[in-house]
Design a protein around this motif. Structure first.
Motif, PDB file in Angstrom:
ATOM      1  N   ALA A 113       0.827  -1.208   0.000  1.00  0.00           N
ATOM      2  CA  ALA A 113       0.000   0.000   0.000  1.00  0.00           C
ATOM      3  C   ALA A 113       0.859   1.255   0.000  1.00  0.00           C
ATOM      4  CB  ALA A 113      -0.927  -0.004   1.216  1.00  0.00           C
TER       5      ALA A 113
ATOM      6  N   LEU B   2      -2.952  -4.314  -4.223  1.00  0.00           N
ATOM      7  CA  LEU B   2      -4.130  -3.755  -3.566  1.00  0.00           C
ATOM      8  C   LEU B   2      -5.234  -4.763  -3.280  1.00  0.00           C
ATOM      9  CD1 LEU B   2      -4.552  -0.326  -5.422  1.00  0.00           C
ATOM     10  CD2 LEU B   2      -3.430  -0.803  -3.249  1.00  0.00           C
TER      11      LEU B   2
ATOM     12  N   PHE C  72      -0.896   3.123   3.147  1.00  0.00           N
ATOM     13  CA  PHE C  72      -1.340   4.199   2.263  1.00  0.00           C
ATOM     14  C   PHE C  72      -1.023   5.567   2.867  1.00  0.00           C
ATOM     15  CE2 PHE C  72      -4.377   1.112   0.325  1.00  0.00           C
ATOM     16  CZ  PHE C  72      -4.030   1.331  -0.994  1.00  0.00           C
TER      17      PHE C  72
ATOM     18  N   TRP D 268      -2.803  -2.132   6.357  1.00  0.00           N
ATOM     19  CA  TRP D 268      -2.961  -1.772   4.943  1.00  0.00           C
ATOM     20  C   TRP D 268      -3.244  -0.283   4.790  1.00  0.00           C
ATOM     21  CZ3 TRP D 268      -7.654  -1.236   1.652  1.00  0.00           C
ATOM     22  CH2 TRP D 268      -7.364  -1.339   0.291  1.00  0.00           C
TER      23      TRP D 268
ATOM     24  N   GLY E 248      -5.666  -6.328   0.284  1.00  0.00           N
ATOM     25  CA  GLY E 248      -6.256  -5.441   1.276  1.00  0.00           C
ATOM     26  C   GLY E 248      -7.734  -5.182   1.023  1.00  0.00           C
TER      27      GLY E 248
END
Length: 423
Positions: A76, A160, A257, A253, A163
């Motif tokens: 992420a 991705l 980001f 996750w 997650g």
């Protein structure tokens, strides 16, 4: 010498042996996944009985959960908004349409083939086997002859979708009586596992990234320690969610980001270094742990599952790697102007790996009624994926790359030639 010590010696020996021949093996059909899973089968109860889930359950669970936490965080962290803006139609379609269709297709196909499982246990099978693992088909996305658009799309999708499948997994698990999430109730799962875990991940990742850039701007942190720093954030986000009865994986996750965004948003002193450098140590450690996890998977899950094969399990595994993956990909890419060879290539290279193994182990811990059958299905599907995708990655990447070269030479408007951002 204790059995645990012998296990450590055996695992270290396999890692060292593969490291010595890793460059040579990287150009052959004998992928790292095949080596480690095969070694695990030999070390497990099916052959040498060196690694056993019953006696080593605690360390094995900790290893797999720590590995997935690191992978979720670093995957992420390295995803940028421009990855989904420039050439992003491919990962956008694969994640926004293909992933949902894959979960649904896996659920529906499990219904007639896996009798004995309840409605929500069947849904769990679909969710657990939906995420892909690009590491098991590394040659498919690293061969420079494969167009950058395809490599980029498969890479972003794999980073991705593990997650994105977590909320479905949590909700399906909460619908099964007797599980930890079911005891929380629907409202509790929504607030704790989804909203609270997301908020904690945003807080830890965003604040952690801002603090790191603040410290680097003042020259307070050395290069070695800023690469260790993401480990602490991944662990903190996971544990904070766990102690609040949330989902540690969702928190890790989301933290990845937020951390990556903060590094790019608050650059220290005008620096131009990519946050990918910050993740180097964490990614390398995660890769090592993932390889060891595959060895453990071969020993404690796949080896015993091979002793209880049935035609239903084998058929579902085959369909999971073909129909359940390739049909949703074809539907998701309809109207994208990608050529059939490209759609087939993307559809085939959806290997199942670490995320499926860890999610299956979490179901084992919950003592779900149909856990034995569910575990065997996941184990056989991932094992078959390791074998088939590993063996085919090098040759199919070469064949597809040669097709693309010929197609690009005769067509100027080839959609596969769309430019994408470097990663």
């Amino acid at each position: 010498m204790s059995s645990g010590a012998w296990t450590g010696v055996a695992v270290a020996g396999v890692v060292a042996a593969y490291a010595l021949g890793s460059r040579r093996l990287s150009t052959t059909p004998l992928s790292s996944g095949i080596v480690f899973v095969g070694s695990g089968i030999l070390l497990g109860p099916a052959v040498l009985d060196t690694v056993d889930l019953e006696h080593d359950a605690g360390p094995i669970t900790a290893l797999l959960e720590a590995t997935l936490t690191l992978v979720l965080f670093t995957d992420a962290m390295t995803v940028r908004r421009r990855d989904l803006r420039t050439g992003g139609f491919l990962p956008g379609r694969l994640l926004g349409i293909g992933l949902l269709l894959s979960i649904g297709a896996g659920w529906l196909l499990a219904w007639p083939l896996l009798p004995g499982l309840t409605l929500w246990e069947l849904a769990l099978v679909g969710a657990i086997l939906a995420p892909t693992d690009a590491a098991l088909g590394k040659s498919a996305i690293s061969d420079p002859r494969v167009p950058a658009l395809v490599r980029h799309g498969l890479n972003v999708e794999s980073g991705l979708n593990d997650g994105m499948v977590l909320p479905f997994f949590v909700l399906f698990l909460a619908a099964i009586p007797g599980t930890h999430y079911a005891d929380e109730g629907a409202a509790g799962v929504f607030w704790r596992a989804l909203l609270l875990s997301t908020a904690l991940g945003l807080l830890v990742g965003g604040l952690g990234g801002r603090l790191l850039q603040w410290s680097r701007a003042r020259g307070w942190v050395t290069g070695e320690w800023w690469q260790v720093y993401p480990l602490a954030l991944a662990a903190a986000s996971y544990e904070l969610a766990v102690v609040t009865d949330g989902s540690g994986f969702i928190a890790a996750w989301v933290a990845g980001f937020a951390f990556g965004f903060a590094l790019r948003r608050y650059r220290a002193g005008g620096e131009k270094e990519s946050p990918d450098r910050t993740a180097d140590f964490t990614e390398n450690l995660g890769g090592l742990l993932a390889s060891v996890s595959l060895l453990v998977f071969g020993a404690v899950l796949l080896g015993p599952a091979l002793e209880h094969l049935s035609w239903r399990i084998i058929l579902y595994a085959v369909l999971s790697l073909t129909v359940v993956r390739m049909l949703p990909v074809a539907l998701a890419l309809a109207g994208s102007r990608l050529r059939p060879p490209t759609v087939a290539y993307i559809g085939w290279f959806g290997p199942r790996g670490l995320a499926s193994v860890v999610l299956a182990l979490l179901v084992v811990e919950e003592h779900v009624q149909g856990v034995e059958l569910l575990g065997r299905v996941v184990a056989v599907t991932v094992g078959l994926s390791v074998l088939l995708h590993g063996v085919s990655a090098v040759s199919l990447a070469g064949r597809y790359g040669r097709w693309h070269e010929r197609a690009a030479a005769t067509s100027r408007d080839l959609r596969e030639g769309t430019s994408v951002p470097e990663r």
